[in-house]
Scaffold this motif. Structure first.
Motif, PDB file in Angstrom:
ATOM      1  N   PHE A  82      28.872 -27.339   4.860  1.00 12.99           N
ATOM      2  CA  PHE A  82      29.802 -28.389   4.434  1.00 12.99           C
ATOM      3  C   PHE A  82      30.183 -29.290   5.610  1.00 12.99           C
ATOM      4  O   PHE A  82      30.140 -30.524   5.511  1.00 12.99           O
ATOM      5  N   LEU A  83      30.551 -28.697   6.729  1.00 15.11           N
ATOM      6  CA  LEU A  83      30.961 -29.476   7.901  1.00 15.11           C
ATOM      7  C   LEU A  83      29.831 -30.371   8.393  1.00 15.11           C
ATOM      8  O   LEU A  83      30.056 -31.524   8.787  1.00 15.11           O
ATOM      9  N   ASP A  84      28.624 -29.844   8.360  1.00 15.69           N
ATOM     10  CA  ASP A  84      27.461 -30.601   8.827  1.00 15.69           C
ATOM     11  C   ASP A  84      27.100 -31.718   7.849  1.00 15.69           C
ATOM     12  O   ASP A  84      26.962 -32.880   8.231  1.00 15.69           O
ATOM     13  N   GLU A  85      26.967 -31.369   6.591  1.00 16.94           N
ATOM     14  CA  GLU A  85      26.502 -32.333   5.588  1.00 16.94           C
ATOM     15  C   GLU A  85      27.514 -33.436   5.302  1.00 16.94           C
ATOM     16  O   GLU A  85      27.133 -34.576   5.016  1.00 16.94           O
ATOM     17  N   GLN A  86      28.790 -33.127   5.406  1.00 19.56           N
ATOM     18  CA  GLN A  86      29.820 -34.134   5.155  1.00 19.56           C
ATOM     19  C   GLN A  86      30.214 -34.889   6.425  1.00 19.56           C
ATOM     20  O   GLN A  86      31.104 -35.727   6.395  1.00 19.56           O
TER      21      GLN A  86
END
Length: 260
Positions: A82-86
């Motif tokens: 989530f942190l990476d993709e967003q």
């Protein structure tokens, strides 16, 4: 005539030597050029991460590994991606407890795009920051489990107050089965079998607790309605309730990308 022949051959020898010297110079310069190119590549700055993100984590008994939806496993499975993709630049935290807004469980905001120099390896730096954020998330979960309870609505209000506003749209990861059960409101005792009845229940919730300040934010549930896996009709009503509450009343957007 003999001297003339030797003189005629000299330019050929000189030309050959010049070619050899040029080749040697090129051989010496090419590695240097490659090294400079590598240095430039290493020092290239990554695109800034500016998205404010929030994590809501469920510390209630329904999030236990045995007999629950296993909040810890779902947290570990979804948070880093989530942190990476967003493209999260910061991460704030809110626990789900019996009184989420006033809970003493508090983790500081984590900077996921720390200050850096021209030669900083930003990929490694950011990966380390995400790991630190994941560690803080587990600490928040451990604390929330000591409190117990399941005030999801209050946790949404708390994270809405925590994440920075005025910039890019905040992204909220909510690791919970959304089984609202606090001293004032127990969702399982309500009839949410029709749209009209759901609207009435939402009215009572909003009247008693107000609206969480998450207008315009993107909400990514993880574990929503998992307690109804064996009862699809109840699962549909339950998910509809939360979608109508979050989108219809709080005016946020529900995205099931990480629902699992």
């Amino acid at each position: 005539m003999h001297h003339s022949a030797r003189a005629a051959r000299r330019p050929t020898t000189t030309g050959r030597r010049s070619t050899v010297r040029a080749a040697r110079r090129l051989a010496a310069v090419v590695p240097l050029m490659c090294a400079l190119a590598a240095l430039t590549s290493c020092s290239k700055q990554e695109e800034a991460l500016t998205t404010p993100c929030g994590l809501v984590i469920d510390g209630s008994g329904s999030g236990a590994a045995k007999g629950g939806f296993d909040a810890e496993a779902k947290l570990k499975d979804s948070l880093i991606g989530f942190l990476d993709e967003q493209k999260c630049g910061t991460l704030d935290y809110a626990p789900i407890t019996r009184s989420s807004r006033s809970s003493t469980c508090r983790e500081d905001q984590v900077d996921l795009d720390p200050p850096h120099g021209a030669t900083t390896d930003q990929k490694t730096q950011r990966a380390n920051a995400r790991q630190a954020a994941a560690g803080a998330a587990l600490d928040e979960l451990a604390c929330a489990r000591k409190d117990g309870g399941s005030d999801v609505w209050g946790a949404l209000a708390r994270i809405g107050e925590a994440v920075p506003s005025g910039g890019p749209v905040p992204k909220l990861l909510v690791v919970s089965d959304f089984d609202q059960a606090d001293p004032e409101f127990v969702l399982s005792r309500k009839d949410i079998s029709t749209k009209a009845r759901r609207a009435g229940v939402i009215d009572s919730l909003v009247k008693a607790r107000g609206l969480p300040g998450i207008k315009g934010m993107d909400v990514f549930p993880v574990g929503l309605g998992m307690q109804f896996r064996a009862n699809p009709s109840k699962a549909d009503d339950f998910e509809a309730f939360w979608t109508e509450a979050i989108e219809g009343r709080a005016e946020a957007h529900v995205d099931n990308e990480y629902k699992r």
